[in-house]
Design an enzyme around this catalytic site. Structure first.
Site, PDB file in Angstrom:
ATOM      1  N   HIS A   1       0.786  -1.223   0.082  1.00 41.10           N
ATOM      2  CA  HIS A   1       0.167  -0.097   0.038  1.00 41.10           C
ATOM      3  C   HIS A   1       0.953   1.123   0.206  1.00 41.10           C
ATOM      4  O   HIS A   1       1.994   1.243   0.398  1.00 41.10           O
ATOM      5  CB  HIS A   1      -0.982  -0.171   1.311  1.00 41.10           C
ATOM      6  CG  HIS A   1      -1.837   0.879   1.363  1.00 41.10           C
ATOM      7  ND1 HIS A   1      -1.684   2.262   1.891  1.00 41.10           N
ATOM      8  CD2 HIS A   1      -3.254   0.912   1.221  1.00 41.10           C
ATOM      9  CE1 HIS A   1      -2.937   2.740   1.879  1.00 41.10           C
ATOM     10  NE2 HIS A   1      -3.825   2.247   1.477  1.00 41.10           N
TER      11      HIS A   1
ATOM     12  N   ASP B   1       2.956  -4.465   8.108  1.00 41.69           N
ATOM     13  CA  ASP B   1       1.876  -3.758   7.765  1.00 41.69           C
ATOM     14  C   ASP B   1       0.790  -4.656   8.152  1.00 41.69           C
ATOM     15  O   ASP B   1       0.322  -5.446   7.321  1.00 41.69           O
ATOM     16  CB  ASP B   1       1.803  -2.949   6.568  1.00 41.69           C
ATOM     17  CG  ASP B   1       0.433  -2.267   6.335  1.00 41.69           C
ATOM     18  OD1 ASP B   1      -0.588  -2.640   7.156  1.00 41.69           O
ATOM     19  OD2 ASP B   1       0.352  -1.927   4.983  1.00 41.69           O
TER      20      ASP B   1
ATOM     21  N   GLN C   1      -4.580  -4.859   7.216  1.00 40.81           N
ATOM     22  CA  GLN C   1      -5.782  -5.634   6.708  1.00 40.81           C
ATOM     23  C   GLN C   1      -5.883  -6.956   7.461  1.00 40.81           C
ATOM     24  O   GLN C   1      -6.598  -7.715   7.571  1.00 40.81           O
ATOM     25  CB  GLN C   1      -5.477  -6.147   5.458  1.00 40.81           C
ATOM     26  CG  GLN C   1      -5.656  -4.944   4.456  1.00 40.81           C
ATOM     27  CD  GLN C   1      -7.000  -4.240   4.269  1.00 40.81           C
ATOM     28  OE1 GLN C   1      -8.080  -4.822   4.940  1.00 40.81           O
ATOM     29  NE2 GLN C   1      -7.058  -2.963   3.938  1.00 40.81           N
TER      30      GLN C   1
ATOM     31  N   LYS D   1     -10.166  -0.061  11.057  1.00 39.32           N
ATOM     32  CA  LYS D   1     -10.344  -1.023  10.311  1.00 39.32           C
ATOM     33  C   LYS D   1     -10.838  -2.405  10.901  1.00 39.32           C
ATOM     34  O   LYS D   1     -10.892  -3.584  10.420  1.00 39.32           O
ATOM     35  CB  LYS D   1      -9.140  -1.671   9.325  1.00 39.32           C
ATOM     36  CG  LYS D   1      -8.877  -0.625   8.418  1.00 39.32           C
ATOM     37  CD  LYS D   1      -7.816  -0.930   7.243  1.00 39.32           C
ATOM     38  CE  LYS D   1      -7.129  -0.101   6.475  1.00 39.32           C
ATOM     39  NZ  LYS D   1      -8.063   0.589   5.534  1.00 39.32           N
TER      40      LYS D   1
ATOM     41  N   CYS E   1      -4.809   2.606  -3.677  1.00 37.46           N
ATOM     42  CA  CYS E   1      -3.558   2.940  -2.924  1.00 37.46           C
ATOM     43  C   CYS E   1      -2.435   1.958  -3.359  1.00 37.46           C
ATOM     44  O   CYS E   1      -1.619   1.730  -2.385  1.00 37.46           O
ATOM     45  CB  CYS E   1      -3.458   3.373  -1.581  1.00 37.46           C
ATOM     46  SG  CYS E   1      -4.650   4.732  -1.125  1.00 37.46           S
TER      47      CYS E   1
END
Lengths: 152, 420
Positions: free
Chosen positions: B135, B213, B216, B239, B377
């Site tokens: 991303h 990261d 998600q 999220k 993104c």
């Protein structure tokens, strides 16, 4: 069922997006300008042959959604023979129409098919992107224009 | 084997997924005359009543500034804020709550590491290894750092539409010049689940610092920083059923303690003189100014809520829906699907022939189906795949198979609409 949608995707728009007019580079263009929407990646290049202030010929290339491609196609059909001042005046009218839905000017002609865009705020930039590029072209601006440089 | 099947059947039976929908007030509405089908969970999740109530209770009963006050409300606000830090530590299994820095979100967490760790540790000639599916939030901060320090970026490639990391290239990329390896756990545009524990282990053997990261993944599957073995891990509250504006950065304590502050101000100091300041220890050194206080308190409620359901159960549900959606879409003609065929997380990205992703999303919205269209993104990944954008459906535990059926029906209608 599809009322708002058929307002947005009028048959004329679907037709132009599938078979865009003037969808080519002009070898003898003396003005080119690029328009880019960084939000979705749509990008178009406008090619114009200007004789003084008058558009003698105009074409475009690029890729994007049905709305932006139809807008570029219909725009090129409309602007042949128009002067720089007329192009800028039409930009203002189209801008007003796609943000308010008001069509109260005869000069808008077949551009009126884009009036339905105002019901889809996220899509206004799609319709206006090629217009930003063509104004940059007739003004002889070199740097690419993006939909993020102005309000829409 | 028999025992395992029994357990998984049991735990599945115990969760009434349909009834969890009642916890989310926002889901019960019509959009453009159709029942809302919210399939944009990779962008942000919806919030259960318990999170909304936690925010409201905080502002109605406990609101005050943290860490400084002597009065009762300040004590309560501080206790709530620090309890959320301890909860976050438990949520991703760190050794200590001191390894948890509150940020505005994943993006800010990564920027913090790029500034505070990267600024101190990188020099010209060093390399930063990323993957091609990052991303922009795990790419642009490293580009900026490379510009500041003279370090270079290198990328682990992605294998075409199936969207897997080409691990055969890893050995040749993990050279001694590489000082940091930053990688996404679950790809937001492909649904790929990367083998982050294996990647971190291989980097660690070479003394390379790692950042994961987890934007998600943190709310969708069990995420255990210790088991992954990373040095840094970042995720966002919004999220994972929490409020917007709050995020978590995990940093291994030795690294955090050795990092200079990246922003100065109140809250992060021990003593300030006209020309010299001494700073608090981590994590407080990295939290300048009055922080978002309601955010961690809301996030605390969200983490409790998710672990009440069980993130292993949530992941199974996500995978079932995504697998089902992929299978149904694959039956259509004139469709291009992205991401792995099996083992994907709750994300399905696709393109219809001759219909732009934004047109797909506009028509779906008119049918009450919230999708995302665009580059998500991940522009470099899109260019690598030779596309501008995709349409994306992303799922969470409150989504149902019936919603997927309806979504596929709408995709069929879209094909018909633009073919006509």
């Amino acid at each position: 069922m599809f009322d708002d949608l058929t307002d947005l995707y009028q048959q004329v728009i679907l037709d132009h997006s599938k078979s865009p007019r003037n969808f080519h580079k002009l070898a003898n263009a003396n003005r080119t300008a690029q328009g880019h929407n960084p939000l979705c990646g749509d990008h178009y290049t406008i090619y114009a042959v200007m004789d003084g202030d008058v558009i003698k010929d105009i074409g475009f290339q690029g890729a994007g959604c049905a709305i932006s491609k139809a807008s570029a196609s219909i725009l090129t059909d409309t602007l042949k023979g128009k002067t720089k001042t007329e192009v800028k005046a039409l930009f203002d009218k189209v801008h007003d129409m796609v943000t308010t839905g008001k069509v109260n000017d005869g000069e808008i002609g077949k551009l009126a098919v884009f009036a339905g865009v105002h019901k889809f705020p996220a899509r206004v930039k799609c319709a206006i992107l090629p217009w930003h590029a063509v104004v940059a072209a007739v003004e002889g601006r070199q740097e690419p224009v993006t939909t993020e440089m102005e309000d829409t | 084997m028999i025992a395992e099947t029994t357990i998984s059947t049991l735990s599945k039976k115990m969760i009434d997924w349909e009834s969890l929908r009642a916890d989310f007030p926002i889901l019960h509405q019509k959009v453009h005359g159709h029942p809302l089908i919210y399939f944009d969970n990779a962008a942000t999740s919806q919030k259960p009543r318990v999170v909304i109530d936690a925010l409201r209770n905080y502002y109605e009963r406990d609101n005050a500034n943290v860490h400084r006050g002597i009065h009762e409300l300040s004590n309560r606000a501080t206790a709530g804020y620090e309890a959320a830090r301890a909860r976050a530590a438990k949520f991703i299994n760190t050794r200590s709550a001191d390894e948890i820095v509150f940020t505005r979100g994943t993006t800010e967490g990564i920027n913090l590491v790029a500034h505070a760790w990267g600024g101190k540790n990188l020099k010209p000639g060093d390399k930063i290894l990323l993957t091609e599916m990052e991303h922009h939030s795990n790419l642009v901060p490293w580009q900026l750092l490379a510009e500041r320090t003279g370090a270079k970026l290198v990328y682990l490639p992605v294998t075409g539409d199936e969207g897997l990391l080409d691990l055969s290239k890893l050995d040749s990329l993990l050279t001694k010049e590489v000082k940091l390896f930053a990688m996404v756990h679950i790809s937001n545009s492909l649904g790929t689940v990367n083998p982050v524990a294996e990647l971190c282990e291989r980097a660690r053997k070479l003394g390379i610092v790692t950042l994961v990261d987890a934007a998600q993944s943190a709310g969708h599957c069990p995420v255990d920083a210790g088991q992954i073995g990373c040095d840094f891990l970042a995720f966002s509250g919004h999220k994972i059923c929490g409020p917007t504006g709050i995020g978590v950065l995990y940093g291994r304590q030795e690294l955090l303690e050795a990092m200079p502050p990246w922003q100065g101000g109140g809250e992060m100091i021990l003593s300030v003189d006209f020309f010299k300041t001494t700073y608090k220890h981590a994590p407080h050194r990295f939290e300048a100014g009055t922080p978002d206080i309601s955010g961690p308190i809301g996030l605390h409620a969200a983490m409790d809520y998710l672990d009440g359901i069980g993130r292993d159960n949530i992941f199974k549900h996500d995978q079932e829906l995504a697998g089902y959606a992929y299978e149904q879409l694959a039956r259509l003609t004139n469709i291009r699907l992205f991401g792995p065929k099996t083992g994907r997380a709750g994300v399905v990205s696709f393109l219809l022939k001759d219909v732009h992703a934004h047109d797909v999303v506009t028509v779906a919205d008119q049918r009450g189906v919230a999708l995302r269209g665009g580059h998500h993104c991940t522009q470099p990944l899109m260019r690598k795949l030779g596309i501008e954008s995709t349409a994306r459906a992303s799922f969470y535990f409150y989504n149902t198979k019936a919603e997927v059926d309806r979504f596929v029906e709408v995709v069929r209608e879209i094909q018909k609409f633009f073919a006509g």
